[in-house]
Scaffold this active site. Structure first.
Site, PDB file in Angstrom:
ATOM      1  N   ALA A 131       0.771  -1.238   0.000  1.00  0.00           N
ATOM      2  CA  ALA A 131       0.000   0.000   0.000  1.00  0.00           C
ATOM      3  C   ALA A 131       0.805   1.293   0.000  1.00  0.00           C
ATOM      4  CB  ALA A 131      -0.947   0.008   1.207  1.00  0.00           C
ATOM      5  N   ALA A 132       2.043   1.293   0.464  1.00  0.00           N
ATOM      6  CA  ALA A 132       2.781   2.555   0.602  1.00  0.00           C
ATOM      7  C   ALA A 132       2.949   3.243  -0.753  1.00  0.00           C
ATOM      8  CB  ALA A 132       4.149   2.305   1.231  1.00  0.00           C
ATOM      9  N   GLY A 134       0.251   5.039   0.100  1.00  0.00           N
ATOM     10  CA  GLY A 134      -1.140   5.104   0.502  1.00  0.00           C
ATOM     11  C   GLY A 134      -2.071   5.812  -0.458  1.00  0.00           C
ATOM     12  N   CYS A 254       4.640   0.718 -11.922  1.00  0.00           N
ATOM     13  CA  CYS A 254       4.946   1.983 -12.597  1.00  0.00           C
ATOM     14  C   CYS A 254       6.255   1.827 -13.359  1.00  0.00           C
ATOM     15  CB  CYS A 254       5.007   3.145 -11.598  1.00  0.00           C
ATOM     16  SG  CYS A 254       6.237   2.957 -10.292  1.00  0.00           S
TER      17      CYS A 254
END
Length: 480
Positions: A131-132, A134, A254
């Site tokens: 998740a980081a 967030g 990404c």
């Protein structure tokens, strides 16, 4: 100058050529190589996503006028900021009081596609496995309308704390924040989640333009890519165990190379016959998959020379339904129920300071009080930063309210508020941690900006003592 020869004056692309990054991508780009390389002479795309838990996209846009905003085609709450039409002051958006109130999240536009593709529904069980920092968790929370269960997990505790901070500012009330390995979560909660997001740790090739714009030299190697691909396979294997039959899994990065994208998904499908690619929405500018997934549904590439954004890879998968009964998932233990003192302190605080007590199940961990989302989970033995919405800390017979409580409520939920205009010097004084002067009834109150809570203050004799968290305070000269 020969075709594809890098101009030595263009230091940005020279870094990328020296480490072999552009050469490695050339076969994927084909005739589009020049257009892709040209993006590194352009500034990074700046975007923001509106917090629809707190206001509509149109309402925020009105508040940010005259900032030039263009809609993001794949995200109704997302906007691109036109850098050519903006002033330098427009790029302090991260320091704005409206940002501190959680009205928007700064996120590059292609990253906004990930949560939209996962498409969580209110009331579902959703896991953000990596998740980081967030950003995607906040997007999931908004799409879920604060209903159901959202587990945001990040293996590194320090980065998990950043996830907690972002979800707190967002006003997420149904989130549990953990800091565990995917394998441990899979062993604890097999087949439990309706939707799982794997925004995998990657070589970050889509971040290079931003890094170069910040003056950072890009460190990239084929070995780094190979190491990332191995770790991504392990994470995906755990994610598969966590998803219920019929559930939805989104894998994203990404980065641009095949090894961390199509090849990872192809290997995953070969070893997981109960998974298949599902159809993605058709969005202008999104490119199809390449390599082993060329021509396959459920795969998309967001190249920076084709769409506004820094670049992303997406794969949408579904676990095939089955008639087999999934293994039982252990539920929360009763040991977390609040003691009488904590229960009394909470009820007394609500009666004195809120219009009504927020409904929900209370959980006590040490001196901290939380409201747990449903369905409940057994968290015993796991590293948990937040087992739910943090309400405050019990101190004897009284409750010290949390910042998360203030940001998770609306102005109408408080008995007392101090509402300030965004350009009022008192707003920045509050964010600096300074006391404010305001007559009125004594007690806890919400300090608000343009009717949106910023945090707590406690008034006595016309002075409002500042309870804005010290770790969030704006540094620098006083704005009084």
């Amino acid at each position: 100058m020969k075709k594809h020869e890098i101009n030595p004056a263009h230091t940005e692309t020279r870094f990328l050529a020296e480490n072999g990054f552009l050469t490695a991508l050339a076969p994927l780009l084909g005739a589009e190589r020049d257009a892709f390389e040209a993006t590194y002479a352009q500034p990074p795309t700046i975007g923001l996503r509106v917090n629809t838990l707190k206001l509509s996209a149109a309402a925020l846009r009105d508040r940010l006028t005259p900032l030039a905003l263009a809609p993001v085609p794949w995200c109704a709450a997302g906007f691109c900021i036109d850098a050519s039409a903006a002033s330098p002051a427009d790029f302090s958006l991260g320091k704005s009081p409206l940002h501190a109130a959680g009205l928007y999240y700064l996120q590059e536009p292609s990253a906004m596609a990930v949560a939209e593709v996962l498409a969580p529904q209110p009331g579902e069980r959703v896991l953000d496995l990596c998740a980081a920092p967030g950003g995607k968790s906040t997007h999931l929370a908004a799409l879920m309308q604060n209903q159901g269960l959202l587990v945001a997990n990040e293996t590194v505790p320090g980065r998990a704390a950043i996830v907690a901070e972002n979800l707190e500012r967002w006003g997420a009330r149904h989130a549990i924040i953990t800091s565990e390995t995917p394998a441990r979560l899979a062993a604890r909660w097999p087949g439990f989640f309706d939707r799982v997001l794997v925004d995998a740790p990657c070589s970050g090739e889509g971040m290079f333009r931003r890094l170069l714009a910040d003056g950072a030299r890009v460190e990239w190697s084929a070995g780094q890519v190979a190491g990332c691909a191995l770790r991504q396979m392990d994470i995906l294997a755990a994610a598969a165990l966590l998803l219920r039959p019929g559930g939805i899994l989104v894998y994203s990065t990404c980065t641009f190379n095949l090894d961390e994208n199509e090849r990872v998904i192809a290997r995953f499908l070969q070893s997981h016959s109960d998974f298949e690619l599902a159809a993605l929405p058709v969005v202008p500018g999104w490119a199809p998959g390449l390599g082993p997934l060329a021509g396959q549904p459920g795969v998309a590439r967001l190249w920076p020379h084709r769409v506004a954004g820094e670049g992303h890879f997406l794969a949408l998968l579904q676990r095939r339904p089955t008639t087999e009964t999934p293994p039982p998932t252990r539920r929360a233990l009763s040991a977390g129920r609040p003691g009488r003192a904590a229960q009394h302190a909470w009820e007394t605080f609500c009666a004195a300071n809120l219009v009504a007590e927020p409904s929900g199940t209370l959980l006590q961990t040490g001196t901290y009080l939380y409201q747990t989302p449903k369905p409940t989970l057994d968290l015993a033995g796991l590293r948990v930063l937040r087992p739910g919405w943090w309400l405050g800390e019990g101190r004897g017979e009284r409750l010290e309210p949390s910042h998360a409580l203030a940001l998770g409520l609306t102005q109408a939920d408080f008995q007392r508020t101090l509402d300030l205009e965004p350009d009022d010097p008192a707003v920045m004084a509050y964010l600096h941690g300074e006391a404010l002067t305001a007559p009125g009834a004594a007690g806890w109150l919400a300090v608000c900006v343009d009717s949106f809570p910023l945090g707590w203050g406690k008034r006595s004799g016309g002075t409002v003592k500042n309870h804005y968290p010290k770790g969030l305070r704006v540094t620098g000269a006083s704005h009084k």
